[in-house]
Design a protein around this motif. Sequence first.
Motif, PDB file in Angstrom:
ATOM      1  N   ASN A  19       0.821  -1.211   0.000  1.00  0.00           N
ATOM      2  CA  ASN A  19       0.000   0.000   0.000  1.00  0.00           C
ATOM      3  C   ASN A  19       0.852   1.256   0.000  1.00  0.00           C
ATOM      4  OD1 ASN A  19      -2.441  -1.368  -0.052  1.00  0.00           O
ATOM      5  ND2 ASN A  19      -2.715  -1.322   2.171  1.00  0.00           N
ATOM      6  N   MET A  20       1.888   1.266   0.845  1.00  0.00           N
ATOM      7  CA  MET A  20       2.755   2.439   0.915  1.00  0.00           C
ATOM      8  C   MET A  20       3.606   2.568  -0.348  1.00  0.00           C
ATOM      9  SD  MET A  20       5.340   3.654   3.985  1.00  0.00           S
ATOM     10  CE  MET A  20       4.002   3.959   5.149  1.00  0.00           C
ATOM     11  N   MET A  21       4.088   1.448  -0.864  1.00  0.00           N
ATOM     12  CA  MET A  21       4.881   1.483  -2.089  1.00  0.00           C
ATOM     13  C   MET A  21       4.070   2.026  -3.259  1.00  0.00           C
ATOM     14  SD  MET A  21       6.862  -2.177  -1.628  1.00  0.00           S
ATOM     15  CE  MET A  21       7.648  -2.192  -3.238  1.00  0.00           C
ATOM     16  N   ALA A  22       2.801   1.647  -3.319  1.00  0.00           N
ATOM     17  CA  ALA A  22       1.935   2.102  -4.410  1.00  0.00           C
ATOM     18  C   ALA A  22       1.773   3.614  -4.400  1.00  0.00           C
ATOM     19  CB  ALA A  22       0.570   1.428  -4.308  1.00  0.00           C
ATOM     20  N   ILE A  23       1.750   4.208  -3.208  1.00  0.00           N
ATOM     21  CA  ILE A  23       1.617   5.663  -3.098  1.00  0.00           C
ATOM     22  C   ILE A  23       2.797   6.350  -3.786  1.00  0.00           C
ATOM     23  CG2 ILE A  23       1.660   7.602  -1.471  1.00  0.00           C
ATOM     24  CD1 ILE A  23       0.152   5.775   0.519  1.00  0.00           C
ATOM     25  N   PHE A  24       4.005   5.859  -3.507  1.00  0.00           N
ATOM     26  CA  PHE A  24       5.200   6.455  -4.109  1.00  0.00           C
ATOM     27  C   PHE A  24       5.290   6.142  -5.599  1.00  0.00           C
ATOM     28  CE2 PHE A  24       6.499   6.274   0.394  1.00  0.00           C
ATOM     29  CZ  PHE A  24       6.899   7.582   0.559  1.00  0.00           C
ATOM     30  N   GLN A  25       4.932   4.926  -5.974  1.00  0.00           N
ATOM     31  CA  GLN A  25       4.981   4.539  -7.385  1.00  0.00           C
ATOM     32  C   GLN A  25       4.017   5.365  -8.225  1.00  0.00           C
ATOM     33  OE1 GLN A  25       4.205   0.406  -6.726  1.00  0.00           O
ATOM     34  NE2 GLN A  25       6.369  -0.180  -6.707  1.00  0.00           N
ATOM     35  N   ASN A  26       2.914   5.793  -7.597  1.00  0.00           N
ATOM     36  CA  ASN A  26       1.919   6.620  -8.302  1.00  0.00           C
ATOM     37  C   ASN A  26       2.241   8.110  -8.225  1.00  0.00           C
ATOM     38  OD1 ASN A  26       0.456   4.305  -8.925  1.00  0.00           O
ATOM     39  ND2 ASN A  26      -0.828   4.455  -7.098  1.00  0.00           N
ATOM     40  N   GLY A  27       3.347   8.455  -7.548  1.00  0.00           N
ATOM     41  CA  GLY A  27       3.743   9.854  -7.439  1.00  0.00           C
ATOM     42  C   GLY A  27       2.803  10.689  -6.601  1.00  0.00           C
ATOM     43  N   GLU A  28       2.140  10.065  -5.625  1.00  0.00           N
ATOM     44  CA  GLU A  28       1.169  10.774  -4.799  1.00  0.00           C
ATOM     45  C   GLU A  28       1.827  11.394  -3.566  1.00  0.00           C
ATOM     46  OE1 GLU A  28      -1.703   7.788  -3.876  1.00  0.00           O
ATOM     47  OE2 GLU A  28      -2.510   7.677  -5.923  1.00  0.00           O
ATOM     48  N   ASP A  29       1.140  12.330  -2.961  1.00  0.00           N
ATOM     49  CA  ASP A  29       1.550  12.943  -1.703  1.00  0.00           C
ATOM     50  C   ASP A  29       1.364  11.897  -0.606  1.00  0.00           C
ATOM     51  OD1 ASP A  29       1.405  14.209   0.828  1.00  0.00           O
ATOM     52  OD2 ASP A  29       0.753  16.097  -0.055  1.00  0.00           O
ATOM     53  N   ILE A  30       2.458  11.448   0.003  1.00  0.00           N
ATOM     54  CA  ILE A  30       2.394  10.360   0.984  1.00  0.00           C
ATOM     55  C   ILE A  30       1.486  10.704   2.157  1.00  0.00           C
ATOM     56  CG2 ILE A  30       4.569  11.154   2.026  1.00  0.00           C
ATOM     57  CD1 ILE A  30       3.201   7.533   2.026  1.00  0.00           C
ATOM     58  N   HIS A  31       1.515  11.936   2.626  1.00  0.00           N
ATOM     59  CA  HIS A  31       0.719  12.307   3.797  1.00  0.00           C
ATOM     60  C   HIS A  31      -0.770  12.393   3.452  1.00  0.00           C
ATOM     61  CE1 HIS A  31       4.566  12.854   5.538  1.00  0.00           C
ATOM     62  NE2 HIS A  31       4.852  13.944   4.858  1.00  0.00           N
ATOM     63  N   LYS A  32      -1.047  12.927   2.286  1.00  0.00           N
ATOM     64  CA  LYS A  32      -2.435  13.020   1.834  1.00  0.00           C
ATOM     65  C   LYS A  32      -3.011  11.634   1.562  1.00  0.00           C
ATOM     66  CE  LYS A  32      -5.206  15.965  -1.225  1.00  0.00           C
ATOM     67  NZ  LYS A  32      -5.138  16.951  -2.332  1.00  0.00           N
ATOM     68  N   THR A  66      -8.901  16.655   4.034  1.00  0.00           N
ATOM     69  CA  THR A  66      -8.796  18.024   4.544  1.00  0.00           C
ATOM     70  C   THR A  66      -7.368  18.307   4.997  1.00  0.00           C
ATOM     71  OG1 THR A  66      -9.300  17.421   6.832  1.00  0.00           O
ATOM     72  CG2 THR A  66     -11.179  17.850   5.367  1.00  0.00           C
ATOM     73  N   LYS A  67      -7.074  19.592   5.225  1.00  0.00           N
ATOM     74  CA  LYS A  67      -5.740  19.979   5.695  1.00  0.00           C
ATOM     75  C   LYS A  67      -5.445  19.373   7.065  1.00  0.00           C
ATOM     76  CE  LYS A  67      -5.278  24.351   3.167  1.00  0.00           C
ATOM     77  NZ  LYS A  67      -5.122  25.825   3.293  1.00  0.00           N
ATOM     78  N   ASP A  68      -6.464  19.347   7.941  1.00  0.00           N
ATOM     79  CA  ASP A  68      -6.275  18.782   9.274  1.00  0.00           C
ATOM     80  C   ASP A  68      -6.002  17.282   9.208  1.00  0.00           C
ATOM     81  OD1 ASP A  68      -6.557  21.186  10.567  1.00  0.00           O
ATOM     82  OD2 ASP A  68      -8.689  20.931  11.004  1.00  0.00           O
ATOM     83  N   GLN A  69      -6.712  16.591   8.313  1.00  0.00           N
ATOM     84  CA  GLN A  69      -6.495  15.154   8.149  1.00  0.00           C
ATOM     85  C   GLN A  69      -5.089  14.874   7.631  1.00  0.00           C
ATOM     86  OE1 GLN A  69      -9.791  14.239   5.547  1.00  0.00           O
ATOM     87  NE2 GLN A  69     -11.109  13.566   7.237  1.00  0.00           N
ATOM     88  N   ARG A  70      -4.634  15.685   6.678  1.00  0.00           N
ATOM     89  CA  ARG A  70      -3.282  15.503   6.142  1.00  0.00           C
ATOM     90  C   ARG A  70      -2.243  15.776   7.222  1.00  0.00           C
ATOM     91  NH1 ARG A  70       1.145  18.002   4.357  1.00  0.00           N
ATOM     92  NH2 ARG A  70       2.256  17.111   2.547  1.00  0.00           N
ATOM     93  N   ARG A  71      -2.455  16.816   8.023  1.00  0.00           N
ATOM     94  CA  ARG A  71      -1.495  17.171   9.059  1.00  0.00           C
ATOM     95  C   ARG A  71      -1.373  16.050  10.091  1.00  0.00           C
ATOM     96  NH1 ARG A  71      -3.432  21.634  10.237  1.00  0.00           N
ATOM     97  NH2 ARG A  71      -4.654  21.127  12.083  1.00  0.00           N
ATOM     98  N   SER A  72      -2.501  15.466  10.494  1.00  0.00           N
ATOM     99  CA  SER A  72      -2.476  14.364  11.449  1.00  0.00           C
ATOM    100  C   SER A  72      -1.775  13.148  10.857  1.00  0.00           C
ATOM    101  CB  SER A  72      -3.907  13.980  11.859  1.00  0.00           C
ATOM    102  OG  SER A  72      -4.541  15.048  12.521  1.00  0.00           O
ATOM    103  N   ALA A  73      -2.035  12.873   9.577  1.00  0.00           N
ATOM    104  CA  ALA A  73      -1.389  11.732   8.910  1.00  0.00           C
ATOM    105  C   ALA A  73       0.116  11.951   8.818  1.00  0.00           C
ATOM    106  CB  ALA A  73      -1.989  11.539   7.519  1.00  0.00           C
ATOM    107  N   LYS A  74       0.519  13.183   8.586  1.00  0.00           N
ATOM    108  CA  LYS A  74       1.948  13.494   8.512  1.00  0.00           C
ATOM    109  C   LYS A  74       2.625  13.235   9.853  1.00  0.00           C
ATOM    110  CE  LYS A  74       5.183  17.196   7.246  1.00  0.00           C
ATOM    111  NZ  LYS A  74       5.317  18.599   6.765  1.00  0.00           N
ATOM    112  N   GLU A  75       1.967  13.630  10.930  1.00  0.00           N
ATOM    113  CA  GLU A  75       2.528  13.397  12.259  1.00  0.00           C
ATOM    114  C   GLU A  75       2.701  11.899  12.522  1.00  0.00           C
ATOM    115  OE1 GLU A  75       3.740  15.463  14.281  1.00  0.00           O
ATOM    116  OE2 GLU A  75       2.975  17.404  13.652  1.00  0.00           O
ATOM    117  N   VAL A  76       1.728  11.094  12.070  1.00  0.00           N
ATOM    118  CA  VAL A  76       1.820   9.651  12.272  1.00  0.00           C
ATOM    119  C   VAL A  76       2.910   9.065  11.387  1.00  0.00           C
ATOM    120  CG1 VAL A  76       0.620   7.446  12.103  1.00  0.00           C
ATOM    121  CG2 VAL A  76      -0.582   9.437  12.961  1.00  0.00           C
ATOM    122  N   ASN A  77       2.982   9.489  10.129  1.00  0.00           N
ATOM    123  CA  ASN A  77       4.001   8.967   9.205  1.00  0.00           C
ATOM    124  C   ASN A  77       5.401   9.113   9.778  1.00  0.00           C
ATOM    125  OD1 ASN A  77       2.864   7.776   6.896  1.00  0.00           O
ATOM    126  ND2 ASN A  77       2.315   9.760   6.054  1.00  0.00           N
TER     127      ASN A  77
END
Length: 218
Positions: A10-23, A38-49
């Motif tokens: 799942n994580m590899m597919a994000i990078f292979q697709n050129g997507e924003d990992i946090h989003k 949302t911006k808040d959802q992305r920010r929380s995901a970034k903190e977890v990543n």
Amino acid sequence: IVASMAEDKNMMAIFQNGEDIHKATAAFIHGVKLEDVTKDQRRSAKEVNFGVLYGMGAFGLAQRTKLSQAVAREFIKKYFESFSRVKKFLDDTLEKAKETGYVETLFGRRRYVPELQAGNFQVRASGERMAINMPIQGTLADITKIAMINMHKHIKKTYKKEDVKILLQVHDELVFEIQADKSQEYAENLRIMMSDALKLSIPLVVDVGIGLNWQEAH
């Protein structure tokens, strides 16, 4: 590096697709489309990543994101459900460290972690965080050093001494001084060399900035 070492599809597919990992992580966790994150959802995901690489728990995430501990706990739970191979990789890394007393980078560079045997809970917990984090951050440091060595050899062989020089390393960033009229050409060559420092299962993405000083280039 995490996606490759954990072999998490799942994580590899994000990078292979050129997507924003946090989003994309936020989309996985919340079960929504990328465009609905949302911006808040992305920010929380970034903190977890980043946080999971330091062994951050619900309390730490709650403090950093202003979420309640219950919501933060559920967030981390869903994260590891979305990226189950990352969870397995981190657990296996810690288990092996407790058995052997050390952890290793992808290149075999070791760090011994005697704190894992400490009687004091806080010292032991700190050791666990170090053990989880070192193979990832250490591999990144190794890649950066290899890139610097390769670039030094390339610069010495290919360019004039006064045209380009390596000035500084800052974590995973390298700062160069390049003749202005050659900056675009050389920067692209150096970007490719940095990307090729190690062949992972997904490409290493390297961004380049050009400016009269580090702040402008950053």
